[in-house]
Design a protein around this motif. Sequence first.
Motif, PDB file in Angstrom:
ATOM      1  N   ASN A 216       0.926  -1.280   0.032  1.00  0.00           N
ATOM      2  CA  ASN A 216      -0.073  -0.035   0.046  1.00  0.00           C
ATOM      3  C   ASN A 216       0.804   1.176   0.027  1.00  0.00           C
ATOM      4  N   SER A 217       2.035   1.172   0.630  1.00  0.00           N
ATOM      5  CA  SER A 217       2.752   2.455   0.577  1.00  0.00           C
ATOM      6  C   SER A 217       4.010   2.716  -0.471  1.00  0.00           C
ATOM      7  N   THR A 218       4.089   1.691  -1.290  1.00  0.00           N
ATOM      8  CA  THR A 218       4.920   1.682  -2.230  1.00  0.00           C
ATOM      9  C   THR A 218       4.577   2.208  -3.582  1.00  0.00           C
ATOM     10  N   ASN A 219       5.017   3.279  -4.189  1.00  0.00           N
ATOM     11  CA  ASN A 219       4.592   3.868  -5.388  1.00  0.00           C
ATOM     12  C   ASN A 219       5.738   3.891  -6.517  1.00  0.00           C
ATOM     13  N   LEU A 220       5.199   4.093  -7.584  1.00  0.00           N
ATOM     14  CA  LEU A 220       5.929   3.767  -8.736  1.00  0.00           C
ATOM     15  C   LEU A 220       7.230   4.569  -9.147  1.00  0.00           C
ATOM     16  N   GLU A 221       7.227   5.908  -8.311  1.00  0.00           N
ATOM     17  CA  GLU A 221       8.304   6.759  -8.353  1.00  0.00           C
ATOM     18  C   GLU A 221       9.638   6.411  -7.546  1.00  0.00           C
ATOM     19  N   ALA A 222       9.221   5.437  -6.810  1.00  0.00           N
ATOM     20  CA  ALA A 222      10.306   4.853  -6.041  1.00  0.00           C
ATOM     21  C   ALA A 222      10.993   3.712  -6.719  1.00  0.00           C
ATOM     22  N   ALA A 223      10.829   3.285  -7.892  1.00  0.00           N
ATOM     23  CA  ALA A 223      11.186   2.174  -8.725  1.00  0.00           C
ATOM     24  C   ALA A 223      12.897   2.307  -8.594  1.00  0.00           C
ATOM     25  N   GLU A 224      13.449   3.358  -8.913  1.00  0.00           N
ATOM     26  CA  GLU A 224      14.864   3.395  -9.008  1.00  0.00           C
ATOM     27  C   GLU A 224      15.571   3.157  -7.809  1.00  0.00           C
ATOM     28  N   HIS A 225      14.890   3.204  -6.538  1.00  0.00           N
ATOM     29  CA  HIS A 225      15.528   3.209  -5.468  1.00  0.00           C
ATOM     30  C   HIS A 225      14.795   1.970  -4.347  1.00  0.00           C
ATOM     31  N   ILE A 226      13.890   1.545  -5.104  1.00  0.00           N
ATOM     32  CA  ILE A 226      13.270   0.199  -4.083  1.00  0.00           C
ATOM     33  C   ILE A 226      14.414  -0.811  -3.437  1.00  0.00           C
ATOM     34  N   GLU A 227      15.101  -1.224  -4.584  1.00  0.00           N
ATOM     35  CA  GLU A 227      16.082  -2.114  -4.180  1.00  0.00           C
ATOM     36  C   GLU A 227      17.043  -1.825  -3.024  1.00  0.00           C
ATOM     37  N   LEU A 228      17.183  -0.579  -2.828  1.00  0.00           N
ATOM     38  CA  LEU A 228      18.333  -0.081  -1.968  1.00  0.00           C
ATOM     39  C   LEU A 228      17.389  -0.010  -0.755  1.00  0.00           C
ATOM     40  N   VAL A 229      16.159   0.372  -0.649  1.00  0.00           N
ATOM     41  CA  VAL A 229      15.405   0.323   0.634  1.00  0.00           C
ATOM     42  C   VAL A 229      15.125  -0.970   1.273  1.00  0.00           C
ATOM     43  N   ARG A 230      14.731  -1.919  -0.034  1.00  0.00           N
ATOM     44  CA  ARG A 230      14.530  -3.320   0.436  1.00  0.00           C
ATOM     45  C   ARG A 230      15.529  -3.761   1.231  1.00  0.00           C
ATOM     46  N   THR A 231      16.634  -3.856   0.530  1.00  0.00           N
ATOM     47  CA  THR A 231      18.175  -4.460   1.144  1.00  0.00           C
ATOM     48  C   THR A 231      18.265  -3.856   2.636  1.00  0.00           C
ATOM     49  N   LEU A 232      18.016  -2.643   2.872  1.00  0.00           N
ATOM     50  CA  LEU A 232      18.087  -2.105   4.367  1.00  0.00           C
ATOM     51  C   LEU A 232      16.998  -3.125   5.373  1.00  0.00           C
TER      52      LEU A 232
END
Length: 310
Positions: A216-232
């Motif tokens: 619910n909180s993830t948006n398409l604009e975060a696509a380039e950085h989501i892997e960085l956040v998910r790894t955290l």
Amino acid sequence: MELYKKYRPKKLKKVIGQPQAVSVLTKYFKKTNLPHVLLFHGPTGCGKTTLAKICATQLGVVKDSVDLVTMNSSTFRGLDMVRDIQSRINLFGFDGGNKVWILDEAHQLTGPAQEGLLKVLEDTPDHVWFFICTTDPQKLRPAVRNRATHIELRRLKDSEIEGLVNYVLKREKEEITEEAKELLVEKAEGSARKALVLLDAVIGVEDEDDALICINSTNLEAAEHIELVRTLFNPRVKWGDFKTKFKNVQEGDIEKIRCIVLGYASGVLIGGGKLAPRANLVIQCFSDPFFDSKKAGLISAFYDVVVQKN
């Protein structure tokens, strides 16, 4: 690598949900008469740029070579862009190879830029192709639209999105709950890219409530950085896992990434699952802006979370 990049189709036959567009392009290539100006238009995340890149490959233009130029028209949107194209066309005719320009987000081109582009599109050399991609073709001048062959794309059906998600989960040897999958398909809104961005966010989140919050909180604009956040948020993460992950982070992305991290962490914390303590630590480490420390501050915040967690 982010899932939406890892599973981006490389061939026309691998493209899902766009049978009409694929059929038209396949016929053009069989007859070796691909139009020199193609206008790919349709909703976000449905394959416009992907199809343009596949067409470039079909023309023998190698990815990451000087023969393939991709311009984001939200950044390069004025007459300088057109002048750059004009100067390169004159230089590109000597080696005999094909050249491709992909103009992404073309609806953001200024009026003067569109006027300047008309002449370029009208006198396209035999070895040059222009692939124009846009979510809003009506913002392009009629004269520009009339000089292009239109390839219209549509939103994918829920069944097609679900099939894509199941395929990726199988290849990645991962699982998510049926409830999470149903919500993911709904939130994807017919966009293959958004579906994989959401899947990237939820893989590895063990608590089902946390998983639903992440979707619910993830948006398409975060696509380039989501892997960085998910790894955290990976329970098994080590600092060495970040060795190459900051390579492509630009100074202009710093506060954007901080906001993405905080939004993601807030959603997890509200859920109150197993990842809540880590989410609370993340919020503490990322609460202050990085205006002064910039990229170094961002990296330090990631380091603090990883080290304190371990």
